[in-house]
Design an enzyme around this catalytic site. Sequence first.
Site, PDB file in Angstrom:
ATOM      1  N   ASP A 165       0.807  -1.213   0.000  1.00 51.51           N
ATOM      2  CA  ASP A 165       0.000   0.000   0.000  1.00 51.51           C
ATOM      3  C   ASP A 165       0.847   1.272   0.000  1.00 51.51           C
ATOM      4  O   ASP A 165       0.733   2.108   0.891  1.00 51.51           O
ATOM      5  CB  ASP A 165      -0.932  -0.045   1.227  1.00 51.51           C
ATOM      6  N   ASN A 404       6.411  -7.270   7.066  1.00 47.47           N
ATOM      7  CA  ASN A 404       5.153  -6.613   7.437  1.00 47.47           C
ATOM      8  C   ASN A 404       3.993  -7.341   6.788  1.00 47.47           C
ATOM      9  O   ASN A 404       3.961  -7.520   5.560  1.00 47.47           O
ATOM     10  CB  ASN A 404       5.147  -5.166   6.957  1.00 47.47           C
ATOM     11  N   GLU A 405       3.052  -7.774   7.609  1.00 45.03           N
ATOM     12  CA  GLU A 405       1.805  -8.382   7.162  1.00 45.03           C
ATOM     13  C   GLU A 405       1.975  -9.384   6.032  1.00 45.03           C
ATOM     14  O   GLU A 405       1.377  -9.231   4.965  1.00 45.03           O
ATOM     15  CB  GLU A 405       0.812  -7.298   6.736  1.00 45.03           C
ATOM     16  N   ASN A 455      -0.890  -5.377  13.688  1.00 41.07           N
ATOM     17  CA  ASN A 455      -1.578  -4.251  13.042  1.00 41.07           C
ATOM     18  C   ASN A 455      -3.079  -4.489  13.124  1.00 41.07           C
ATOM     19  O   ASN A 455      -3.548  -5.567  12.759  1.00 41.07           O
ATOM     20  CB  ASN A 455      -1.183  -4.170  11.559  1.00 41.07           C
ATOM     21  N   TYR A 457      -7.201  -2.793  12.554  1.00 36.48           N
ATOM     22  CA  TYR A 457      -8.055  -1.727  12.004  1.00 36.48           C
ATOM     23  C   TYR A 457      -9.530  -1.922  12.337  1.00 36.48           C
ATOM     24  O   TYR A 457     -10.390  -1.653  11.514  1.00 36.48           O
ATOM     25  CB  TYR A 457      -7.820  -1.625  10.485  1.00 36.48           C
ATOM     26  N   GLU A 493       0.355  -0.881  14.191  1.00 33.50           N
ATOM     27  CA  GLU A 493      -0.454  -0.040  13.300  1.00 33.50           C
ATOM     28  C   GLU A 493      -1.870   0.000  13.840  1.00 33.50           C
ATOM     29  O   GLU A 493      -2.451  -1.039  14.159  1.00 33.50           O
ATOM     30  CB  GLU A 493      -0.510  -0.609  11.873  1.00 33.50           C
TER      31      GLU A 493
HETATM   32  C1  GCB Z   1      -1.634  -2.084   6.757  1.00 29.83           C
HETATM   33  C2  GCB Z   1      -0.324  -2.006   6.058  1.00 29.83           C
HETATM   34  C3  GCB Z   1      -0.002  -0.606   5.589  1.00 29.83           C
HETATM   35  C4  GCB Z   1      -1.251   0.054   5.019  1.00 29.83           C
HETATM   36  C5  GCB Z   1      -2.313   0.118   6.107  1.00 29.83           C
HETATM   37  C6  GCB Z   1      -3.626   0.735   5.605  1.00 29.83           C
HETATM   38  O1  GCB Z   1      -1.915  -2.975   7.500  1.00 29.83           O
HETATM   39  O2  GCB Z   1       0.727  -2.533   6.798  1.00 29.83           O
HETATM   40  O3  GCB Z   1       0.995  -0.680   4.623  1.00 29.83           O
HETATM   41  O4  GCB Z   1      -0.995   1.317   4.503  1.00 29.83           O
HETATM   42  O5  GCB Z   1      -2.590  -1.166   6.539  1.00 29.83           O
HETATM   43  O6  GCB Z   1      -3.786   1.940   5.694  1.00 29.83           O
HETATM   44  O7  GCB Z   1      -4.453  -0.014   5.096  1.00 29.83           O
END
Ligand code: GCB
Length: 579
Positions: A165, A404-405, A455, A457, A493
């Site tokens: 990303d 990462n991920e 991470n 969200y 994150e």
């Molecule tokens: C993640 C990634 C990062 C992205 C972020 C997002 O988990 O590690 O590279 O930019 O999410 O904003 O979706």
Amino acid sequence: MLYPKMNGFREVIGLSGFFDFKLDPDNVGEEENWQKGVESSRSIGIPGSWNEQFIDTRDYLGPTWHFKKFYVPSSWKEKLVWFRIGAANYYAKVWINGKFIGEHEGGYLPFQFEVTDKVTFGKENFLSVKVDNQLSPERVPPGNIPEEEHPRSVRQRSYPDVNFDFFPYGGIHRPVYLFCTPLDYIEDIAVTTSIEGKKGLIKYRITKKGGEAKEAFIHLGDENTRLDQKTEFRGNMAEGQLTIDEATFWSPDNPHLYEMVVELLSPEGAPNDEYTLSIGIRTIEVKNDRLYLNGEPIFLKGFGKHEDFPIIGKGLSLPLIAKDYSLMKWIGANSFRTSHYPYSEEMMNMADKEGFLVIDEIPAVGLFFGKGNKRRLSLCKQYLRELIARDKNHPSVIMWSIANEPHSTKPEAKEFFRQLYQHTKKLDPSRLVTLVSMFGLKEEALAYVDVICLNRYYGWYTDPGQLDRASHKLSRELDALYQTYKKPILLSEFGAGAIAGVHAHPAELFSEEYQAELIQKYCEVIESKPYMVGEHVWCFADFKTAQVAYRVALNRKGVFTRTRQPKLAAHLLRKIWIE
Ligand code: GCB
């Protein structure tokens, strides 16, 4: 690997500036001998990404050529001459005066070649650098992955088709140097430090090349201390230890640096090379599921970042580095992760000076498993080797991040990361190793690492708009993860997209209020869990991505805008972290 430095024995010439530049979309350059130059090229500013500097190259990722004339001083005749590039994304091949001098894969690490017999002294020389940034499933980080190798929904596919990303900028992104060393020279210096009561112990290993030097002189000092020690080489290596009885330890509160000067002595005892290193004495360890710096518990507050800015793309900008550190200090951060690739050497030097703790990550982002695993593993090992060779002496670096991920849904992922973990520990037993996971409980390789980075969200990609639910889920998952692995956890994150200037009350997605509220809730959950060793907000600043429907021109999760103006969340974080 030592950064080029100027002193009585070494000289450095910067070759950054304008280069002649030409695209090679049909990849005919080598066949047509562009190594010697080509007509109708245009000027490009280096360091910088080609995608930002012209209208017609924004999405161009194929082969390109960079040309430059340069001089090598006649006074360098009795020296070894080196050519060095700080980083070129992604694959670089270099010629001087039409003669091939070397190549390098991987866009974020330095490479250098000894070119003494390829240059003409006191005359004009001609440099050509071919840089190719084609996306490929074979490369790390990968892109253009065929559907059958890594199925994704049509909506996830971006243009360019990256498996990560951020925008896949191409170019010579870091400084280009020509430098010279004596024929008999210090090849490398490695230090590790430890603490015993008030004492600071510095173990060193010096390697040299060429000549007959048998000894080196080491001078270590600051305003209160001065130690001098002679050390003998066995073969090409000299090892030893220095002890400072009343040492000042390096930490974010007091990033104290000692200067260590290594002088290489000729068999007659006269100095014939010298290198100066800044050293910080500190320890980092995990004890009882907590993180300790110099024997004291430490909580990491900070960000995942990117090297990204309008017009320069991923090119080095010293003012931007200064600005980012000043904003990170203003907000009360003490750490960051070099998501998702090694940052410039200039950025790392400043972390030592400014007192930031760094999680240093290789460009292993978007990893998938299946065809090509072997090559990807060997590339990741190469990146770790090169990164540790480059950054091993930075007191700021406390942890290596091996990926990462990764899309670790296949069983072979576990073995892949077991090998990477062991490889890293072997290269540097003095630091911690982490893997940044999105799979959490299902990421079996977390069994190997020293610290778990997760991470998350909730409240954004899942349960959008529902912050109480998000907090609850986060809390439950963190407890379960800790119960399973019994290791310290860093939330590496979390965040929400906010378009600067968009407001909503009550808060909703993309408003500054929603981003601030989400961050506040996450921090409350994290700070209530004793096994949590830190919080890194995603992201420090808005950044450019490939074009895809779910990104509104940029990834907007920055708490600063792309041009570094604070959103509401920045003021909130400052309250949480400073007050
Ligand atoms: C993640 C990634 C990062 C992205 C972020 C997002 O988990 O590690 O590279 O930019 O999410 O904003 O979706």
